[in-house]
Design a protein around this motif. Sequence first.
Motif: not given
Length: 325
Positions: A59-60, A66-67, A135-136, A141-143
């Motif tokens: 994810a950028q 992430l949602e 994601g970051i 938290t790194f989903p």
Amino acid sequence: MKYLFLKLRVTNNPQAVHGVDVGIPTLPGSTKKEILAMNAAVKRLDVICIGRVAVDLYAQQIGSRLEDVASFAKYLGGSSGNVAFGTAIQGLKSAMLARVGDEHNGLRETLNRAGVDTEYLITDKSRLTALVMLGIKDQETFPLIFYRDNCADMALTPDDISEEYIASSRALAVTGTHLSHANTRAAVLKALEYARRHGLRTALDIDYRPVLWGLTSLGDGETRFIESGPVTSQLQEVLHLFDLVVGTEEEFHIAGGSTDTLTALKNVRNATKATLVCKRGPMGCVVLEGDIPDSWDQVPLQQGVRVEVLNVLGAGDAFMSGLLR
């Protein structure tokens, strides 16, 4: 928050870790440099990596769920793919033994550009390369979501393993995910059989992801540890086949069947004489040969290069790459 390693940033301190060197006959008085040169002359490859190779979609929008993410960037992923890449860019003659889909993700080209041998990176006409969305969200938290249902790298079979190809390397590096399914496990065991027959050193990165052992819901890629007697048993059945076993404390918990790290390490030691490298997060790592002590005070702590870390995903692959180097 600080950790030891960032993705593909590794320590090159030879005193920090034990490398994987193949024992070969040498002349009395040979220096380590001469020994390594003789060994390299015998084998065309330094290490063959077997395990996950995938596309990572990062994810950028850093700091987002992430949602809420709107765009991603594509990278090489999968623990074994990362290690093959990471060792190659440090100068090792590394190889990737796996399957990828017949599509345009570019993993073969990425590995080739880094110098990785892909002779046995097999194109699977019936399956797609695995994907991971990552994601970051914040510093803790790194989903991530694994898309690995019937993916190419998990279709590896014993028929894909060439004895001649395995024999051409000094070492074989395996990740634990490929011990989780019958076909890939059989392929790994065949590769290990050939490796032992031809004098390769063998390394296991426990690489424990509960979701990939079917212990969580398919969308829960973030959970790092769930106790499981069957998983512990399946790991312990093969530990004796390795010269080097690497993992976090939680990964040794699953391999040793205890959430007390020293007890888990003792249980692992009962199953293997391998050198054990236990990663202890920002503190560093410990290298254990022989009996496991009763106290951490009796274990020298190896400290690596300290860096500011944005994302811990892939740090273990960077660590393994540096360790094998």
